[in-house]
Motif scaffolding. Structure first.
Motif, short mmCIF file in Angstrom:
data_model
loop_
_atom_site.label_atom_id
_atom_site.label_comp_id
_atom_site.label_asym_id
_atom_site.label_seq_id
_atom_site.Cartn_x
_atom_site.Cartn_y
_atom_site.Cartn_z
N ALA A 254 0.52 1.47 -9.31
CA ALA A 254 1.48 0.42 -9.68
C ALA A 254 2.46 0.17 -8.55
O ALA A 254 2.85 -0.97 -8.29
N GLY A 255 2.88 1.22 -7.86
CA GLY A 255 3.80 1.08 -6.74
C GLY A 255 3.21 0.26 -5.60
O GLY A 255 3.90 -0.57 -5.01
N LEU A 256 1.94 0.47 -5.31
CA LEU A 256 1.30 -0.33 -4.25
C LEU A 256 1.14 -1.77 -4.70
O LEU A 256 1.31 -2.69 -3.89
N SER A 257 0.83 -1.97 -5.96
CA SER A 257 0.65 -3.33 -6.47
C SER A 257 1.94 -4.10 -6.45
O SER A 257 1.95 -5.32 -6.26
N ALA A 258 3.06 -3.41 -6.66
CA ALA A 258 4.36 -4.08 -6.72
C ALA A 258 4.89 -4.47 -5.34
O ALA A 258 5.78 -5.30 -5.23
N GLN A 259 4.35 -3.86 -4.31
CA GLN A 259 4.88 -4.14 -2.96
C GLN A 259 4.16 -5.27 -2.28
O GLN A 259 3.13 -5.67 -2.50
N SER B 123 -1.56 -3.51 6.08
CA SER B 123 -0.28 -3.29 5.40
C SER B 123 0.37 -1.97 5.78
O SER B 123 1.59 -1.88 5.89
N GLY B 124 -0.41 -0.92 5.95
CA GLY B 124 0.13 0.38 6.30
C GLY B 124 0.95 1.02 5.20
O GLY B 124 1.68 1.97 5.46
N GLN B 125 0.86 0.52 3.97
CA GLN B 125 1.64 1.08 2.87
C GLN B 125 1.08 2.43 2.44
O GLN B 125 -0.12 2.59 2.30
N LEU B 126 1.97 3.36 2.23
CA LEU B 126 1.59 4.70 1.80
C LEU B 126 2.65 5.20 0.84
O LEU B 126 3.84 5.21 1.15
N LEU B 127 2.22 5.60 -0.35
CA LEU B 127 3.13 6.14 -1.35
C LEU B 127 2.71 7.56 -1.70
O LEU B 127 1.52 7.87 -1.71
N SER B 128 3.68 8.39 -2.00
CA SER B 128 3.36 9.75 -2.43
C SER B 128 4.37 10.18 -3.49
O SER B 128 5.47 9.64 -3.58
N ALA B 129 3.96 11.15 -4.29
CA ALA B 129 4.83 11.68 -5.34
C ALA B 129 4.32 13.06 -5.75
O ALA B 129 3.17 13.42 -5.47
N ALA C 188 0.41 14.00 -4.64
CA ALA C 188 -0.65 13.03 -4.35
C ALA C 188 -0.11 11.92 -3.46
O ALA C 188 1.10 11.67 -3.39
N LEU C 189 -1.04 11.28 -2.79
CA LEU C 189 -0.68 10.11 -1.99
C LEU C 189 -1.75 9.05 -2.17
O LEU C 189 -2.90 9.35 -2.51
N LEU C 190 -1.33 7.83 -1.96
CA LEU C 190 -2.25 6.70 -2.04
C LEU C 190 -1.82 5.68 -1.00
O LEU C 190 -0.64 5.33 -0.93
N ALA C 191 -2.76 5.26 -0.20
CA ALA C 191 -2.50 4.24 0.81
C ALA C 191 -3.22 2.96 0.40
O ALA C 191 -4.24 3.00 -0.28
N ASP C 192 -2.68 1.86 0.82
CA ASP C 192 -3.33 0.57 0.57
C ASP C 192 -4.57 0.51 1.44
O ASP C 192 -4.53 0.84 2.62
N ASP C 193 -5.72 0.10 0.85
CA ASP C 193 -6.92 0.04 1.70
C ASP C 193 -6.93 -1.18 2.59
O ASP C 193 -7.83 -1.37 3.35
N ASP C 194 -5.91 -2.01 2.50
CA ASP C 194 -5.74 -3.12 3.43
C ASP C 194 -5.21 -2.52 4.73
O ASP C 194 -4.07 -2.09 4.82
N ASP C 195 -6.05 -2.49 5.76
CA ASP C 195 -5.69 -1.82 7.01
C ASP C 195 -4.41 -2.37 7.64
O ASP C 195 -3.76 -1.69 8.41
#
Length: 117
Positions: free
Chosen positions: A112-117, A86-92, A77-84
């Motif tokens: 949680a990973g996006l919230s921590a960054q 930031s460009g943050q993208l996490l996957s696992a 899975a992946l999840l990106a920050d919906d804040d255009d």
């Protein structure tokens, strides 16, 4: 061009087909059982659990892809920050027996990973 899930994880349940019928129509349910594909159902159910845990829909910048491997499932899975900006993208990726539980765990972990960054 066909994009391999290792290159781009698709949105939840992409390519899945569903047939619905009334819950009290037992005759039709019996007929539909013949075309049910348990592995696909298991994979799609896990993918949908990921999106549900995030409280998202098709507009959420997220994706999940589940493969049934015998008794186990592998869900990426992946999840990106919906804040255009930031460009943050996490996957696992997780592997185990309970696809829905793994999907929920992935959703919580990535969120949680996006919230921590």
């Amino acid at each position: 061009e066909v994009l391999d899930p290792e290159v781009m994880i698709p949105q939840v349940a992409q390519g899945a087909l569903a047939v619905e019928c009334r819950s009290d129509d037992h005759e039709t349910q019996a007929l539909l059982a013949a075309i049910d594909h348990p592995e696909s159902r298991r994979a799609v159910t896990a993918e949908r659990a990921f999106l549900t845990e995030l409280g998202g829909d098709c507009d959420l910048p997220a994706g999940a892809f589940c493969v049934v491997d015998g008794a186990e499932v592998v869900i990426s899975a992946l999840l990106a920050d919906d804040d255009d900006e930031s460009g943050q993208l996490l996957s696992a990726t997780l592997r185990g027996v309970d696809g829905e539980a793994l999907a929920i765990q992935l959703a919580q972990q990535l969120s949680a990973g996006l919230s921590a960054q």
